[in-house]
Scaffold this motif. Structure first.
Motif, PDB file in Angstrom:
ATOM      1  N   GLN A   1       0.842  -1.183   0.000  1.00 46.48           N
ATOM      2  CA  GLN A   1       0.000   0.000   0.000  1.00 46.48           C
ATOM      3  C   GLN A   1       0.884   1.242   0.000  1.00 46.48           C
ATOM      4  N   VAL A   2       0.459   2.236  -0.759  1.00 40.20           N
ATOM      5  CA  VAL A   2       1.223   3.469  -0.913  1.00 40.20           C
ATOM      6  C   VAL A   2       0.405   4.622  -0.343  1.00 40.20           C
ATOM      7  N   GLN A   3       1.041   5.436   0.461  1.00 44.69           N
ATOM      8  CA  GLN A   3       0.376   6.600   1.046  1.00 44.69           C
ATOM      9  C   GLN A   3       1.036   7.877   0.543  1.00 44.69           C
ATOM     10  N   LEU A   4       0.217   8.877   0.319  1.00 52.42           N
ATOM     11  CA  LEU A   4       0.704  10.188  -0.097  1.00 52.42           C
ATOM     12  C   LEU A   4       0.236  11.232   0.912  1.00 52.42           C
ATOM     13  N   VAL A   5       1.152  12.091   1.314  1.00 52.57           N
ATOM     14  CA  VAL A   5       0.812  13.170   2.232  1.00 52.57           C
ATOM     15  C   VAL A   5       1.184  14.490   1.573  1.00 52.57           C
ATOM     16  N   GLU A   6       0.177  15.315   1.374  1.00 52.25           N
ATOM     17  CA  GLU A   6       0.369  16.607   0.723  1.00 52.25           C
ATOM     18  C   GLU A   6       0.376  17.722   1.768  1.00 52.25           C
ATOM     19  N   SER A   7       1.053  18.793   1.443  1.00 49.63           N
ATOM     20  CA  SER A   7       1.031  19.966   2.300  1.00 49.63           C
ATOM     21  C   SER A   7       1.361  21.204   1.475  1.00 49.63           C
ATOM     22  N   GLY A  16       1.091  36.285  -5.830  1.00 50.96           N
ATOM     23  CA  GLY A  16       1.870  35.650  -4.791  1.00 50.96           C
ATOM     24  C   GLY A  16       2.361  34.266  -5.181  1.00 50.96           C
ATOM     25  N   SER A  17       2.982  33.597  -4.207  1.00 53.65           N
ATOM     26  CA  SER A  17       3.583  32.281  -4.438  1.00 53.65           C
ATOM     27  C   SER A  17       3.186  31.307  -3.342  1.00 53.65           C
ATOM     28  N   LEU A  18       3.145  30.051  -3.720  1.00 50.99           N
ATOM     29  CA  LEU A  18       2.951  28.955  -2.771  1.00 50.99           C
ATOM     30  C   LEU A  18       3.804  27.784  -3.228  1.00 50.99           C
ATOM     31  N   ARG A  19       4.168  26.935  -2.279  1.00 52.50           N
ATOM     32  CA  ARG A  19       4.915  25.730  -2.617  1.00 52.50           C
ATOM     33  C   ARG A  19       4.188  24.532  -2.024  1.00 52.50           C
ATOM     34  N   LEU A  20       3.823  23.610  -2.903  1.00 53.71           N
ATOM     35  CA  LEU A  20       3.178  22.378  -2.477  1.00 53.71           C
ATOM     36  C   LEU A  20       4.219  21.268  -2.398  1.00 53.71           C
ATOM     37  N   SER A  21       4.004  20.354  -1.479  1.00 53.01           N
ATOM     38  CA  SER A  21       4.860  19.176  -1.406  1.00 53.01           C
ATOM     39  C   SER A  21       4.010  17.937  -1.221  1.00 53.01           C
ATOM     40  N   CYS A  22       4.554  16.809  -1.669  1.00 53.68           N
ATOM     41  CA  CYS A  22       3.843  15.540  -1.578  1.00 53.68           C
ATOM     42  C   CYS A  22       4.885  14.456  -1.317  1.00 53.68           C
ATOM     43  N   ALA A  23       4.731  13.768  -0.201  1.00 57.73           N
ATOM     44  CA  ALA A  23       5.652  12.707   0.172  1.00 57.73           C
ATOM     45  C   ALA A  23       4.967  11.354   0.049  1.00 57.73           C
ATOM     46  N   ALA A  24       5.597  10.457  -0.683  1.00 58.32           N
ATOM     47  CA  ALA A  24       5.062   9.106  -0.870  1.00 58.32           C
ATOM     48  C   ALA A  24       5.809   8.137   0.034  1.00 58.32           C
ATOM     49  N   SER A  25       5.062   7.221   0.621  1.00 54.78           N
ATOM     50  CA  SER A  25       5.678   6.217   1.489  1.00 54.78           C
ATOM     51  C   SER A  25       4.885   4.920   1.405  1.00 54.78           C
ATOM     52  N   GLY A  26       5.474   3.869   1.940  1.00 56.64           N
ATOM     53  CA  GLY A  26       4.796   2.579   1.945  1.00 56.64           C
ATOM     54  C   GLY A  26       5.566   1.551   1.142  1.00 56.64           C
ATOM     55  N   SER A  27       4.832   0.652   0.537  1.00 53.78           N
ATOM     56  CA  SER A  27       5.431  -0.489  -0.158  1.00 53.78           C
ATOM     57  C   SER A  27       5.856  -0.105  -1.582  1.00 53.78           C
ATOM     58  N   ILE A  28       6.857   0.750  -1.647  1.00 52.83           N
ATOM     59  CA  ILE A  28       7.307   1.270  -2.933  1.00 52.83           C
ATOM     60  C   ILE A  28       8.632   0.646  -3.333  1.00 52.83           C
ATOM     61  N   PHE A  29       8.654   0.043  -4.499  1.00 53.67           N
ATOM     62  CA  PHE A  29       9.912  -0.453  -5.053  1.00 53.67           C
ATOM     63  C   PHE A  29      10.569   0.630  -5.905  1.00 53.67           C
ATOM     64  N   ARG A 107       4.281  -4.815  -8.642  1.00 53.50           N
ATOM     65  CA  ARG A 107       2.993  -4.556  -9.298  1.00 53.50           C
ATOM     66  C   ARG A 107       2.838  -3.064  -9.510  1.00 53.50           C
ATOM     67  N   ASP A 108       2.226  -2.738 -10.651  1.00 49.64           N
ATOM     68  CA  ASP A 108       1.988  -1.324 -10.939  1.00 49.64           C
ATOM     69  C   ASP A 108       1.044  -0.720  -9.899  1.00 49.64           C
ATOM     70  N   PHE A 109       1.310   0.492  -9.538  1.00 52.66           N
ATOM     71  CA  PHE A 109       0.369   1.219  -8.686  1.00 52.66           C
ATOM     72  C   PHE A 109       0.238   2.650  -9.172  1.00 52.66           C
ATOM     73  N   GLY A 110      -0.883   3.221  -8.835  1.00 56.42           N
ATOM     74  CA  GLY A 110      -1.139   4.631  -9.086  1.00 56.42           C
ATOM     75  C   GLY A 110      -1.923   5.152  -7.899  1.00 56.42           C
ATOM     76  N   SER A 111      -1.394   6.135  -7.203  1.00 53.41           N
ATOM     77  CA  SER A 111      -2.038   6.627  -5.988  1.00 53.41           C
ATOM     78  C   SER A 111      -2.275   8.119  -6.067  1.00 53.41           C
ATOM     79  N   TRP A 112      -3.341   8.544  -5.399  1.00 52.55           N
ATOM     80  CA  TRP A 112      -3.698   9.963  -5.325  1.00 52.55           C
ATOM     81  C   TRP A 112      -3.602  10.449  -3.881  1.00 52.55           C
TER      82      TRP A 112
END
Length: 122
Positions: A1-7, A16-29, A107-112
């Motif tokens: 399982q793959v988890q994504l955390v956005e901020s 103006g400006s903003l910076r988004l980040s997204c960290a993926a974790s879990g069973s990632i090869f 196995r292929d994965f695609g997570s949001w």
């Protein structure tokens, strides 16, 4: 399982400006591509920008020259960023992170991600 955390979303004035980040974790090869999409009220989700494993990027015409997508140099951190400059009211939307790759079981994965709100006031 793959988890994504956005901020990084929020309210900003036009220009103006903003910076988004997204960290993926879990069973990632491995990760093949990471990207950002957005969905404004009453509209379909649309591509903002993507970056591949080898660093190739692609972005929507509407954000070219204003938004920059990047990844951590240490790919093991599995984090993607979206630097958004010269923001316009029409950039207002929920921004979603998307990651595609292979799990530890090859196995292929695609997570949001869960989505982060960006609001640009005029």
């Amino acid at each position: 399982q793959v988890q994504l955390v956005e901020s990084g979303g929020g309210l900003v004035q036009a220009g103006g400006s903003l910076r988004l980040s997204c960290a993926a974790s879990g069973s990632i090869f491995s990760i093949n591509a990471m990207g950002w999409y957005r969905q404004a009220p009453g509209k379909q989700r649309e591509l903002v920008a993507t970056i591949t494993k080898d660093g190739s990027t692609n972005s929507a015409d509407s954000v070219k020259g204003r938004f920059i997508i990047s990844r951590d140099r240490d790919n093991a951190k599995n984090t993607v960023y979206l630097q958004m400059n010269s923001l316009k009211p029409e950039d207002t939307a929920v921004y979603y992170c998307n990651v595609r790759g292979l799990t530890l079981r090859l196995r292929d994965f695609g997570s949001w991600g869960q989505g982060t709100q960006v609001t640009v006031s005029s």
